[in-house]
Scaffold this active site. Structure first.
Site, short mmCIF file in Angstrom:
data_model
loop_
_atom_site.label_atom_id
_atom_site.label_comp_id
_atom_site.label_asym_id
_atom_site.label_seq_id
_atom_site.Cartn_x
_atom_site.Cartn_y
_atom_site.Cartn_z
N GLY A 38 0.85 -1.20 0.00
CA GLY A 38 0.00 0.00 0.00
C GLY A 38 0.88 1.25 0.00
N ASP A 58 2.93 -3.86 11.39
CA ASP A 58 2.85 -5.14 10.69
C ASP A 58 1.90 -6.08 11.43
OD1 ASP A 58 3.42 -7.67 9.53
OD2 ASP A 58 5.51 -7.10 9.17
N ILE A 59 0.93 -6.64 10.72
CA ILE A 59 -0.02 -7.55 11.39
C ILE A 59 0.65 -8.86 11.81
CG2 ILE A 59 -2.16 -6.62 10.41
CD1 ILE A 59 -2.10 -9.05 8.41
N TYR A 146 -1.89 -18.62 -2.26
CA TYR A 146 -2.76 -17.49 -1.91
C TYR A 146 -4.18 -17.98 -1.61
CZ TYR A 146 -5.63 -13.29 -2.59
OH TYR A 146 -6.55 -12.28 -2.42
N ASN A 207 -3.28 -12.45 -22.13
CA ASN A 207 -2.83 -13.84 -22.05
C ASN A 207 -3.93 -14.74 -22.60
OD1 ASN A 207 -0.32 -13.26 -20.71
ND2 ASN A 207 -1.52 -12.86 -18.86
N ARG A 214 -13.90 -12.65 -16.60
CA ARG A 214 -13.90 -12.41 -15.16
C ARG A 214 -15.11 -11.56 -14.78
NH1 ARG A 214 -10.96 -15.90 -15.50
NH2 ARG A 214 -8.79 -16.15 -14.93
P1 NAD Z 1 -3.51 -3.98 -1.63
O1 NAD Z 1 -2.20 -4.68 -1.76
O2 NAD Z 1 -3.68 -2.71 -2.35
O3 NAD Z 1 -3.86 -3.75 -0.10
C1 NAD Z 1 -3.41 -4.59 0.93
C2 NAD Z 1 -2.84 -3.70 2.02
O4 NAD Z 1 -2.37 -4.54 3.10
C3 NAD Z 1 -1.64 -2.89 1.57
O5 NAD Z 1 -1.83 -1.53 1.91
C4 NAD Z 1 -0.47 -3.48 2.30
O6 NAD Z 1 0.57 -2.53 2.58
C5 NAD Z 1 -1.14 -4.01 3.56
N1 NAD Z 1 -0.35 -5.09 4.16
C6 NAD Z 1 0.23 -6.14 3.53
N2 NAD Z 1 0.93 -6.87 4.43
C7 NAD Z 1 0.77 -6.26 5.64
C8 NAD Z 1 1.25 -6.54 6.93
N3 NAD Z 1 2.07 -7.58 7.17
N4 NAD Z 1 0.89 -5.73 7.95
C9 NAD Z 1 0.09 -4.65 7.71
N5 NAD Z 1 -0.39 -4.34 6.50
C10 NAD Z 1 -0.06 -5.14 5.47
O7 NAD Z 1 -4.61 -5.04 -2.07
P2 NAD Z 1 -6.19 -4.88 -2.23
O8 NAD Z 1 -6.52 -5.20 -3.63
O9 NAD Z 1 -6.64 -3.58 -1.65
O10 NAD Z 1 -6.71 -6.08 -1.33
C11 NAD Z 1 -7.32 -5.90 -0.06
C12 NAD Z 1 -7.84 -7.24 0.41
O11 NAD Z 1 -8.80 -7.76 -0.52
C13 NAD Z 1 -6.78 -8.31 0.56
O12 NAD Z 1 -7.09 -9.08 1.71
C14 NAD Z 1 -6.95 -9.17 -0.68
O13 NAD Z 1 -6.54 -10.50 -0.47
C15 NAD Z 1 -8.46 -9.08 -0.88
N6 NAD Z 1 -8.91 -9.31 -2.26
C16 NAD Z 1 -8.66 -8.38 -3.22
C17 NAD Z 1 -9.15 -8.60 -4.52
C18 NAD Z 1 -8.93 -7.60 -5.61
O14 NAD Z 1 -9.41 -7.84 -6.72
N7 NAD Z 1 -8.23 -6.49 -5.38
C19 NAD Z 1 -9.85 -9.79 -4.81
C20 NAD Z 1 -10.07 -10.71 -3.81
C21 NAD Z 1 -9.62 -10.45 -2.52
#
Ligand code: NAD
Length: 324
Positions: A38, A58-59, A146, A207, A214
């Site tokens: 992020g 960090d979580i 994942y 691809n 989707r």
């Molecule tokens: P993103 O990578 O933009 O956001 C994830 C955030 O989590 C980031 O800001 C990152 O810095 C933070 N993060 C990662 N590891 C961390 C840690 N150890 N401690 C604290 N913060 C941490 O991704 P997104 O697309 O916004 O996804 C958000 C959620 O939605 C995620 O759980 C992802 O698995 C889920 N998801 C997203 C999609 C999609 O299409 N974007 C689809 C299915 C599920």
């Protein structure tokens, strides 16, 4: 309501934080994020808001999660390492963040007496199940590390709800897109890559032959679903369930590029490469459960979402060029 958003500097979390801050029923939004995938620029406009707090952490660190949960009413758990290819390359880190980190967040919420947790689940949990559209109670075998981690977050939610008198709602997102989704790096998603190609006047790479499809879902639909989930009272029958959150229609990759050509007024034709290993041909959600129990209904269709996204990417690249 005071809300902790883990991963709130990411694409989905930062859009959610912004929407929550505009609501009168939300008195506080705290974001916990380690800025690994992020960005501070996603929350720059929120920093300084009297109801907003950013905690960099960090979580994977349990004490950090406990501190972040203090005084909160709801946890919105969005933090995770996304991307199937990333998890195939480095399953250990994906596991540590998505499983240990999630367990830390759930446990910290329990210790702090928080009764409501809403978490980001994923359509990847459907794995090799061939059913179309996907219905929540029928999943297949996971196809990536994942997918394993996202399914485990559902399993832990169920066990915590049963054991500790807590309420969990899992939202299985399907291919979310929109403003603030990162267009850079090896693990960028298809729509930001196509937007970048359109703005640079370059051919995007599809691809396969482009017939794969989707259920692309605009971010505001996902934000709305999260807000609806937050409103569900504890012990309501809609609690402790998993919901598909999607648009509910599929778009092929060829259609996607033709829509982006339309909104960006680009004429470039796409090039085609080999299908990626592990890519399922089609993904489509049945959203009737979310409609019925959460009152969810997508507000934006794919074309409208692409229009708003393009406007955002245009500005994003202009700013980048100005800053050079
Ligand atoms: P993103 O990578 O933009 O956001 C994830 C955030 O989590 C980031 O800001 C990152 O810095 C933070 N993060 C990662 N590891 C961390 C840690 N150890 N401690 C604290 N913060 C941490 O991704 P997104 O697309 O916004 O996804 C958000 C959620 O939605 C995620 O759980 C992802 O698995 C889920 N998801 C997203 C999609 C999609 O299409 N974007 C689809 C299915 C599920």
């Amino acid at each position: 309501m005071k809300i902790l958003i883990t991963g709130g500097a990411g694409f989905i979390g930062s859009n959610l934080a912004e929407a929550l801050l505009s609501r009168d029923d939300i008195t506080y939004v705290r974001v916990l994020d380690d800025l690994s995938t992020g960005f501070r620029h996603n929350i720059n406009d929120l920093i300084g808001h009297p109801k907003f707090e950013f905690v960099q952490g960090d979580i994977r660190d349990y004490d950090t999660c406990v501190k972040a949960c203090k005084g909160m009413d709801i946890v919105s758990h969005q933090a995770a390492l996304g991307s199937v290819p990333r998890s195939i390359k480095d399953p250990i880190t994906t596991n540590a963040v998505n499983i240990t980190g999630t367990l830390n967040v759930y446990t910290a919420a329990k210790e702090e007496g928080i009764k409501k947790v809403i978490f980001a689940a994923s359509s990847s949990t459907y794995g090799d199940d061939k059913t179309i559209p996907k219905v929540e109670n029928k999943i297949g075998n996971p196809l990536s590390p994942y997918a394993v981690t996202k399914y485990v977050s559902e399993l832990y939610a169920k066990v915590f709800a049963d054991l500790y008198d807590m309420n969990f709602i899992g939202l299985r997102y399907f291919n979310v897109f929109g403003p603030k989704q990162d267009p850079n790096g090896a693990y960028a998603a298809v729509i930001p890559l196509f937007m970048k190609a359109a703005l640079e006047g370059k051919a995007p790479t599809i691809n396969g032959d482009g017939s794969y499809s989707r259920d692309f879902t605009y971010i505001d639909n996902v934000v709305e679903a999260n807000i609806q989930a937050m409103q569900i009272p504890v012990n309501d029958k809609a609690q402790n369930e998993i919901y598909n959150i999607a648009y509910g229609k599929r778009t092929t990759l060829n259609e996607l590029w033709s829509y982006i050509k339309e909104v960006s007024k680009t004429a470039v034709a796409a090039t085609h490469a080999k299908v990626r290993m592990g890519d399922v041909p089609h993904s489509l959600a049945d959203i009737s459960k979310a409609r019925k129990l959460l009152g969810y209904g997508p507000l934006f269709d794919v074309k409208k979402g692409l229009f708003y996204s393009f406007e955002w990417y245009k500005e994003y690249y202009n700013r980048k060029i100005e800053n050079c």
